[in-house]
Design a protein around this motif. Structure first.
Motif, short mmCIF file in Angstrom:
data_model
loop_
_atom_site.label_atom_id
_atom_site.label_comp_id
_atom_site.label_asym_id
_atom_site.label_seq_id
_atom_site.Cartn_x
_atom_site.Cartn_y
_atom_site.Cartn_z
N MET A 127 0.85 -1.21 0.00
CA MET A 127 0.00 0.00 0.00
C MET A 127 0.88 1.24 0.00
O MET A 127 0.55 2.26 0.62
CB MET A 127 -0.94 0.02 1.21
N ILE A 130 -0.72 4.50 -1.16
CA ILE A 130 -1.49 5.28 -0.19
C ILE A 130 -0.55 6.07 0.71
O ILE A 130 -0.78 7.24 1.01
CB ILE A 130 -2.40 4.35 0.65
N VAL A 155 2.95 -2.18 -4.35
CA VAL A 155 1.55 -1.81 -4.51
C VAL A 155 0.88 -3.03 -5.14
O VAL A 155 0.90 -3.20 -6.36
CB VAL A 155 1.36 -0.56 -5.39
N1 LIG Z 1 -4.37 1.07 -2.70
C1 LIG Z 1 -3.95 -0.18 -2.43
N2 LIG Z 1 -4.85 -1.10 -1.98
C2 LIG Z 1 -4.42 -2.35 -1.71
C3 LIG Z 1 -3.07 -2.73 -1.89
N3 LIG Z 1 -2.95 -4.04 -1.54
C4 LIG Z 1 -4.17 -4.45 -1.16
N4 LIG Z 1 -5.07 -3.45 -1.26
C5 LIG Z 1 -6.49 -3.52 -0.90
O1 LIG Z 1 -6.56 -3.78 0.50
C6 LIG Z 1 -7.68 -4.58 0.84
C7 LIG Z 1 -7.29 -5.79 1.66
O2 LIG Z 1 -6.46 -6.62 0.89
P1 LIG Z 1 -6.38 -8.21 1.12
O3 LIG Z 1 -5.38 -8.71 0.14
O4 LIG Z 1 -7.71 -8.84 1.14
O5 LIG Z 1 -5.78 -8.25 2.60
P2 LIG Z 1 -5.29 -9.54 3.39
O6 LIG Z 1 -4.01 -9.16 4.05
O7 LIG Z 1 -5.25 -10.74 2.54
O8 LIG Z 1 -6.42 -9.64 4.49
P3 LIG Z 1 -6.78 -10.92 5.42
O9 LIG Z 1 -6.69 -12.14 4.58
O10 LIG Z 1 -8.17 -10.63 5.90
O11 LIG Z 1 -5.81 -10.91 6.53
C8 LIG Z 1 -8.33 -4.91 -0.49
O12 LIG Z 1 -9.39 -4.02 -0.70
C9 LIG Z 1 -7.23 -4.69 -1.51
O13 LIG Z 1 -7.76 -4.37 -2.78
C10 LIG Z 1 -2.14 -1.72 -2.36
O14 LIG Z 1 -0.95 -1.97 -2.53
N5 LIG Z 1 -2.65 -0.49 -2.61
#
Ligand SMILES: Nc1nc2c(ncn2[C@@H]2O[C@H](COP(=O)(O)OP(=O)(O)OP(=O)(O)O)[C@@H](O)[C@H]2O)c(=O)[nH]1
Ligand SMILES: [Mg+2]
Lengths: 622, 88
Positions: A127, A130, A155
């Motif tokens: 992220m 962001i 990202v």
């Molecule tokens: N802007 C932005 N959004 C991101 C990025 N990486 C992930 N997201 C968003 O962040 C949210 C959570 O991402 P996930 O990949 O589901 O997170 P996770 O770590 O797998 O979550 P859990 O499995 O619940 O622990 C989603 O809406 C993604 O689209 C990024 O690099 N940039």
């Protein structure tokens, strides 16, 4: 040994919502096995990638956690995978710690904890887009030096930094050696020390953002408003169910059309006889009758995935906690129970995010009471046959009202049952509720579509693997033995299915069921919706799926109103889905709880049908 | 004396610094576990907290801003956290 050929095992670890799954998808693309349900990673997901240097890397996506000291089954998976405790698995060669760059404090403490595991590590500051937008300044060099791990900025949703990340992991595989595992569960004092250390590193390396996110606060002022937030939640749920019913209708008609066309085409090609009957009546119409629900399930999941990615689901859990808590459920049970409206299986699996054992078990036990989409065709058929399509009180459609009543009956009974479970089994113990409220994000269109596609694959798989064999068995039972030459009744009366139905009829007579209904219940055990096709078969109507109207009029001639209502009552409660029972057994790892569920659900079904039937008869509906 | 209260007694808009996580004496079973969980979620001594939102019924659960993240918890758990309110 040639090091370049050795497969490297990589595990993605990190706090919830840091983007592990997004990163996993960016790394592995479509090359992945298994899937995650309901917006939260609950399954073991593994994918293979081939690096530029020709090495194969296997990547493991793990559920989010704040600590290796696992509290939920979900987090246990993470702990055991990281420590290499999972049966038949070796510890990963490299840990990729995935951090939300805008929310570093907790992940820094986790990195410190993970270092004790002794595995080579890479920290992915995800992220990063962001973070940059907020003007957050992170001294990467210093942070890397403080932590002693290489740092890559990524990202995930834009696939930025992926190659760098792979290269960094490869370097770690080649140069860094694993040291001994010193990890043990930290006590409160150690946690405090680590938190202080994380705080120090944070102060030294990160300058607070110039343009901090104020949007989340402003959205929360609306969505978490005590009264307004509740109203908005209800509106969202209402819109969701409207969409499930109205948007899906044309798509479902389309699928039915294709299935009918396929059946007719195959029937024209094949000579009359057993083979034609098996393929057309058995396989095509049987599997088709299940595939028809794909649009409804996908629309429901579309809402769930989008709301989860937006960050709303945690808010919904917050708003619902008190209401659910009153019934002995955890606020977090809201998401699993909501998923159960599509299908209890992903709902039950999503219950893994609930950290307390008891709350999780309660959620699993009541999840099948939510009206899953497989009940819809049964409800639709009976309502169309018996409930007049008229307007009451000036504006309410009576059929719609009955449908709503059936949904409400499911929800209310789930709340009552969980209350009883809490009183009987847990004696009123209260489990803690705490969860992070993530910052809001605009859902990424591509990742929503991707996750939806994975859901569709799972569902189609299920139709193929579970339902196909069952419809074939049903067809055999309904076809053999053949009726005698001078048969006066439909062929099914003489078949095995007919015999079974007659044998079980006495048990069901008190609740107003006839033997044809009993026959339909048997394949309905495999999947509820198959009961519609089975009723068609038992009433000797070919192609019942495409002639719901015809079947409905036959039923309204053959059944009394009391019988029909009793059948509806049965369907609210009966645990008629072998796949769900299998998942309950697997998730609870206990036959005892599985049997408790089967017992209470059949008990309620019989009781509800009995009462419904006799009240209806007494009121003149016999 | 500055205002020292349990976080569970805080009202919407209250801000302060955590002075103690967990109970003083009876360190057994569930209390110890709760303390560790709170620490892992960022509730540590010295962290700045602000009560952002309250639930509809009985003002429970509550949404807390802990340093720069947001956490939801019930007042029952918040009773394990002692805070010193910022001077208004
Ligand atoms: N802007 C932005 N959004 C991101 C990025 N990486 C992930 N997201 C968003 O962040 C949210 C959570 O991402 P996930 O990949 O589901 O997170 P996770 O770590 O797998 O979550 P859990 O499995 O619940 O622990 C989603 O809406 C993604 O689209 C990024 O690099 N940039
Ligand atoms: Mg995930």
């Amino acid at each position: 040994m040639d090091m370049a050929l050795k497969t490297a095992r990589v595990a993605l670890v990190g706090n919830p919502n840091s983007g592990k799954t997004a990163l996993f998808n960016a790394l592995t693309g479509a090359h992945q096995k298994v899937a995650n349900y309901a917006g939260v990673t609950v399954e073991r997901k593994e994918g293979l990638i081939r690096t530029a240097s020709g090495r194969t890397m296997s990547v493991l996506d793990l559920p989010g956690t704040y600590s290796l000291r696992a509290r939920s089954p979900d987090e246990e998976v993470t702990r055991d995978a990281v420590l290499g405790r999972l049966a038949g698995e070796v510890p990963p060669d490299v840990l990729v710690c995935v951090a939300d760059a805008t929310n570093l404090r907790l992940i820094l403490r986790l990195v410190l904890e993970l270092k004790a595991v002794g595995r080579p590590m890479v920290l992915a500051l995800n992220m990063y887009d962001i973070a940059q937008r907020q003007g957050l300044r992170i001294d990467l060099e210093k942070l890397g030096a403080e932590l002693g791990v290489p740092i890559i900025t990524t990202v995930a949703t834009r696939k930025r930094g992926i190659d760098d990340l792979i290269a960094a992991v490869e370097t770690q595989v080649d140069v860094a050696a694993a040291s001994e595992n010193h990890w043990r569960s930290p006590d409160a004092t150690e946690l405090r020390t680590a938190a202080r250390e994380a705080e120090r590193i944070m102060k030294a390396c990160v300058r607070p953002p110039e343009r901090p996110d104020t949007l989340t606060g402003r959205i929360d002022d609306v969505l978490l408003h005590p009264l307004g937030g509740m109203v908005i939640l209800m509106v969202i749920l209402f819109a969701m169910f409207q969409a499930v019913f109205s948007w899906a209708a044309p798509l479902m008609d389309g699928i039915e059309g294709i299935v009918g066309w396929l059946g007719a085409g195959v029937a024209a090609l094949l000579p009359d006889g057993l083979l034609q009957s098996l393929i057309v009546d058995g396989i095509i119409s049987g599997v088709g009758s299940v595939l028809v629900f794909l649009p409804q399930i996908l629309i429901l999941f579309l809402f769930i995935i989008a709301l989860e990615d937006f960050g709303y689901m945690a808010r919904a859990a917050f708003l619902m906690d008190k209401i659910m808590g009153g019934a002995g459920l955890h606020g977090r049970a809201f998401i699993p129970l909501l998923s159960s409206f599509a299908c209890a299986i992903p709902g039950i699996m999503a219950a893994r995010v609930i950290d307390s054992k008891r709350d999780r078990l309660t959620t699993i036990l009541v999840a099948p009471l939510m009206t899953c989409s497989a009940r819809i065709p049964v409800y639709t058929l009976i309502i169309a046959a018996f409930i007049p399509n008229e307007t009451v009180w000036g504006f309410v459609n009576l059929q719609g009202l009955v449908m709503f009543g059936l949904y409400a009956a499911g929800i209310v009974s789930a709340l009552l049952v969980s209350l009883v479970i809490r009183k009987v089994f847990w004696r009123g113990a209260v489990e803690p509720f705490m969860m992070e409220l993530p910052t809001y994000k605009v859902p990424d269109f591509k990742s929503v579509v991707f996750n939806l596609w994975i859901r569709a694959k799972i569902f189609i798989n299920r139709a193929g693997r579970i339902i196909l064999p069952l419809v074939i068995i049903l067809w055999v039972l309904a076809t053999f033995p053949y009726p005698p030459e001078n048969a006066t009744m439909p062929g099914i009366d003489y078949s095995f299915a007919g015999m079974i139905g007659r044998a079980l009829e006495p048990i069901f007579a008190p609740i107003g069921f006839n033997w044809q209904m009993v026959v339909a219940l048997i394949p309905g055990m495999a999947a509820r919706e198959v009961a519609v096709a089975a009723l068609g078969t038992t009433y000797a109507i070919a192609d019942a799926e495409n002639a719901t109207g015809l079947l409905a009029s036959t039923l309204s001639a053959q059944w009394s109103l009391a019988t029909a209502l009793s059948f509806l009552a049965w369907y609210i409660f009966a645990p008629q889905c072998v796949a769900t029972l299998g998942v309950v057994k697997r998730e609870t790892n206990s036959w005892k709880w599985t049997w408790i569920m089967i017992g209470y659900m059949f008990g309620l079904a019989y009781l509800a049908s009995f009462v419904t039937y006799h009240v209806a008869v007494a009121l003149g509906g016999g | 004396m500055t205002d020292t209260i349990k976080l569970s007694q805080a009202r919407r808009g209250d801000q302060g610094v955590i002075t103690q996580v967990g109970a003083h004496c009876h360190h057994q079973g569930e209390a110890v576990e709760l303390e560790r969980r709170l620490l892992e979620l960022g509730f540590v001594e010295g962290a700045h907290v602000e009560l952002l939102h309250e639930g509809l019924f009985g003002r429970d659960p509550i949404a807390i801003k802990v340093d720069d993240m947001r956490v939801a918890l019930r007042r029952h758990e918040a009773a394990s956290l002692t805070i010193r309110l910022d001077a208004a």
